[in-house]
Design a protein around this motif. Structure first.
Motif, PDB file in Angstrom:
ATOM      1  N   ARG A  91      42.636  49.212  36.606  1.00 25.40           N
ATOM      2  CA  ARG A  91      41.353  48.520  36.577  1.00 25.40           C
ATOM      3  C   ARG A  91      41.485  47.160  35.874  1.00 25.40           C
ATOM      4  NH1 ARG A  91      35.696  49.912  35.800  1.00 25.40           N
ATOM      5  NH2 ARG A  91      34.807  48.602  34.176  1.00 25.40           N
ATOM      6  N   GLU A  92      42.226  47.131  34.775  1.00 26.87           N
ATOM      7  CA  GLU A  92      42.403  45.896  34.023  1.00 26.87           C
ATOM      8  C   GLU A  92      43.118  44.839  34.863  1.00 26.87           C
ATOM      9  OE1 GLU A  92      43.161  48.928  32.926  1.00 26.87           O
ATOM     10  OE2 GLU A  92      41.519  49.174  31.477  1.00 26.87           O
ATOM     11  N   GLU A  93      44.063  45.261  35.686  1.00 28.41           N
ATOM     12  CA  GLU A  93      44.792  44.315  36.517  1.00 28.41           C
ATOM     13  C   GLU A  93      43.908  43.729  37.612  1.00 28.41           C
ATOM     14  OE1 GLU A  93      49.277  46.197  35.977  1.00 28.41           O
ATOM     15  OE2 GLU A  93      47.959  46.929  37.576  1.00 28.41           O
ATOM     16  N   VAL A  94      42.979  44.523  38.135  1.00 31.75           N
ATOM     17  CA  VAL A  94      42.022  43.995  39.120  1.00 31.75           C
ATOM     18  C   VAL A  94      41.172  42.905  38.480  1.00 31.75           C
ATOM     19  CG1 VAL A  94      40.057  44.525  40.600  1.00 31.75           C
ATOM     20  CG2 VAL A  94      41.960  46.150  40.426  1.00 31.75           C
ATOM     21  N   GLU A  95      40.663  43.182  37.296  1.00 34.36           N
ATOM     22  CA  GLU A  95      39.832  42.196  36.598  1.00 34.36           C
ATOM     23  C   GLU A  95      40.608  40.917  36.326  1.00 34.36           C
ATOM     24  OE1 GLU A  95      36.973  41.833  32.637  1.00 34.36           O
ATOM     25  OE2 GLU A  95      38.411  43.482  32.798  1.00 34.36           O
ATOM     26  N   LYS A  96      41.840  41.035  35.822  1.00 29.14           N
ATOM     27  CA  LYS A  96      42.647  39.859  35.520  1.00 29.14           C
ATOM     28  C   LYS A  96      42.977  39.071  36.783  1.00 29.14           C
ATOM     29  CE  LYS A  96      44.852  41.712  31.348  1.00 29.14           C
ATOM     30  NZ  LYS A  96      46.128  42.170  30.749  1.00 29.14           N
ATOM     31  N   ALA A  97      43.257  39.771  37.873  1.00 25.20           N
ATOM     32  CA  ALA A  97      43.582  39.088  39.128  1.00 25.20           C
ATOM     33  C   ALA A  97      42.405  38.263  39.625  1.00 25.20           C
ATOM     34  CB  ALA A  97      44.000  40.108  40.185  1.00 25.20           C
ATOM     35  N   LEU A  98      41.207  38.823  39.572  1.00 23.19           N
ATOM     36  CA  LEU A  98      40.031  38.092  40.036  1.00 23.19           C
ATOM     37  C   LEU A  98      39.697  36.926  39.110  1.00 23.19           C
ATOM     38  CD1 LEU A  98      37.803  41.065  41.260  1.00 23.19           C
ATOM     39  CD2 LEU A  98      39.063  39.407  42.651  1.00 23.19           C
ATOM     40  N   GLN A  99      39.914  37.099  37.829  1.00 21.49           N
ATOM     41  CA  GLN A  99      39.708  35.990  36.904  1.00 21.49           C
ATOM     42  C   GLN A  99      40.701  34.862  37.187  1.00 21.49           C
ATOM     43  OE1 GLN A  99      40.062  37.900  33.076  1.00 21.49           O
ATOM     44  NE2 GLN A  99      37.877  38.373  32.953  1.00 21.49           N
ATOM     45  N   HIS A 100      41.944  35.224  37.461  1.00 24.27           N
ATOM     46  CA  HIS A 100      42.967  34.222  37.759  1.00 24.27           C
ATOM     47  C   HIS A 100      42.638  33.464  39.043  1.00 24.27           C
ATOM     48  CE1 HIS A 100      46.882  32.317  38.064  1.00 24.27           C
ATOM     49  NE2 HIS A 100      47.002  32.804  39.288  1.00 24.27           N
ATOM     50  N   LEU A 101      42.269  34.194  40.088  1.00 23.89           N
ATOM     51  CA  LEU A 101      41.936  33.541  41.349  1.00 23.89           C
ATOM     52  C   LEU A 101      40.681  32.693  41.200  1.00 23.89           C
ATOM     53  CD1 LEU A 101      42.642  36.401  43.907  1.00 23.89           C
ATOM     54  CD2 LEU A 101      43.989  34.329  43.524  1.00 23.89           C
ATOM     55  N   GLY A 102      39.727  33.187  40.422  1.00 27.82           N
ATOM     56  CA  GLY A 102      38.510  32.420  40.194  1.00 27.82           C
ATOM     57  C   GLY A 102      38.781  31.066  39.562  1.00 27.82           C
ATOM     58  N   GLY A 103      39.814  30.998  38.742  1.00 22.07           N
ATOM     59  CA  GLY A 103      40.162  29.737  38.113  1.00 22.07           C
ATOM     60  C   GLY A 103      40.773  28.736  39.070  1.00 22.07           C
ATOM     61  N   GLN A 104      41.148  29.172  40.265  1.00 22.64           N
ATOM     62  CA  GLN A 104      41.758  28.290  41.257  1.00 22.64           C
ATOM     63  C   GLN A 104      40.780  27.872  42.353  1.00 22.64           C
ATOM     64  OE1 GLN A 104      45.551  29.806  42.735  1.00 22.64           O
ATOM     65  NE2 GLN A 104      45.666  31.214  41.021  1.00 22.64           N
ATOM     66  N   LEU A 105      39.576  28.402  42.331  1.00 24.36           N
ATOM     67  CA  LEU A 105      38.634  28.183  43.419  1.00 24.36           C
ATOM     68  C   LEU A 105      37.444  27.353  42.969  1.00 24.36           C
ATOM     69  CD1 LEU A 105      38.629  31.839  44.830  1.00 24.36           C
ATOM     70  CD2 LEU A 105      39.708  29.838  45.874  1.00 24.36           C
ATOM     71  N   VAL A 106      36.884  26.616  43.927  1.00 22.39           N
ATOM     72  CA  VAL A 106      35.650  25.862  43.726  1.00 22.39           C
ATOM     73  C   VAL A 106      34.606  26.422  44.683  1.00 22.39           C
ATOM     74  CG1 VAL A 106      36.894  23.801  42.980  1.00 22.39           C
ATOM     75  CG2 VAL A 106      36.330  24.101  45.412  1.00 22.39           C
ATOM     76  N   PRO A 107      33.326  26.062  44.522  1.00 20.86           N
ATOM     77  CA  PRO A 107      32.283  26.655  45.354  1.00 20.86           C
ATOM     78  C   PRO A 107      32.520  26.557  46.855  1.00 20.86           C
ATOM     79  CG  PRO A 107      31.281  25.527  43.511  1.00 20.86           C
ATOM     80  CD  PRO A 107      32.761  25.231  43.445  1.00 20.86           C
ATOM     81  N   GLU A 108      33.200  25.510  47.329  1.00 19.85           N
ATOM     82  CA  GLU A 108      33.405  25.334  48.767  1.00 19.85           C
ATOM     83  C   GLU A 108      34.498  26.249  49.319  1.00 19.85           C
ATOM     84  OE1 GLU A 108      33.426  22.855  46.541  1.00 19.85           O
ATOM     85  OE2 GLU A 108      31.375  22.148  46.945  1.00 19.85           O
ATOM     86  N   ASP A 109      35.266  26.890  48.473  1.00 24.49           N
ATOM     87  CA  ASP A 109      36.372  27.726  48.906  1.00 24.49           C
ATOM     88  C   ASP A 109      35.916  29.136  49.270  1.00 24.49           C
ATOM     89  OD1 ASP A 109      38.139  25.634  48.425  1.00 24.49           O
ATOM     90  OD2 ASP A 109      38.544  26.284  46.367  1.00 24.49           O
ATOM     91  N   GLN A 110      36.843  29.876  49.870  1.00 31.80           N
ATOM     92  CA  GLN A 110      36.587  31.259  50.255  1.00 31.80           C
ATOM     93  C   GLN A 110      37.456  32.214  49.453  1.00 31.80           C
ATOM     94  OE1 GLN A 110      37.366  31.662  54.471  1.00 31.80           O
ATOM     95  NE2 GLN A 110      35.213  31.409  54.970  1.00 31.80           N
TER      96      GLN A 110
END
Length: 219
Positions: free
Chosen positions: A79-98
């Protein structure tokens, strides 16, 4: 046993190409606890075929597809790895991205809807909270496990489309939807409007049509 697929949140929101020209797309493939070796091989085979088909069929770069765990021999996903992965990807994305999230594994509707992981399972509300923290305003969650229908309501949000392999209350058996998703991409099936571009909605719908009670035949 086949289970019907129900696009319980409006799939027509995704009538855009798999890879939009003006946006970055990041794909996170989460593979849950297999329970036994036969499922482990099957889940990773699906993930690898999906990644190859996305790269070859849509022009998506391999670096934009992230698999957790990376290899069948790696420690099981937590579960912790899922949370960290989404946080990491979130840091690479802007609102216009998918952001595209695909869950492959086992699930349960008993009590709180859960995606089965090593240790504490992933519940729908936690996943919704983590996805809310990702800035991209175009999100797709494809939950292919048993019991996935119960995730649709909790995950629903503006700009997020949620697709499940089972309807709520009918998800005890292992669904076959992931096989048809992969096959549809591998064979380039689903371009319903014949514009030469496959949209997310078209891809999901052609796979769904083969998992209902009266499938049209093999892909």
């Amino acid at each position: 046993m086949r289970k019907p697929f129900f696009p319980l949140v409006c799939v027509v929101c995704l009538m855009v190409p798999l890879l939009p020209a003006a946006a970055k797309t990041e794909v996170a493939v989460f593979i849950g606890s297999p329970g036994e070796e036969a499922f482990n091989s099957r889940f990773f085979d699906w993930a690898k075929r999906l990644e190859q088909a996305l790269v070859q069929g849509s022009g998506l770069e391999a670096a934009a597809i992230h698999r957790y765990p990376s290899q069948p021999t790696d420690p099981p996903l937590t579960r912790e790895e899922v949370e960290k992965a989404l946080q990491h990807l979130g840091g690479q994305l802007v609102p216009e991205d998918q952001l595209v999230v695909i869950l492959i594994g086992h699930g349960s509707e008993s009590g709180i809807p859960r995606f089965i992981l090593e240790g504490p399972d992933l519940d729908a509300m936690s996943l919704a909270t983590w996805l809310d923290g990702v800035p991209s305003t175009s999100q797709l969650v494809v939950h292919t496990a048993s019991g996935s229908g119960a995730f649709v309501g909790p995950l629903g949000a503006a700009g997020r489309v949620v697709c499940a392999s089972t309807e709520p209350g009918a998800g005890k058996n292992a669904p076959e939807f992931m096989e048809y998703l992969v096959a549809a991409l591998e064979q380039g099936r689903g371009d319903a409007d014949r514009n030469g571009r496959l949209s997310w909605g078209e891809w999901l719908n052609v796979a769904a049509s083969h998992t209902g009670p009266n499938p049209p035949g093999p892909l």
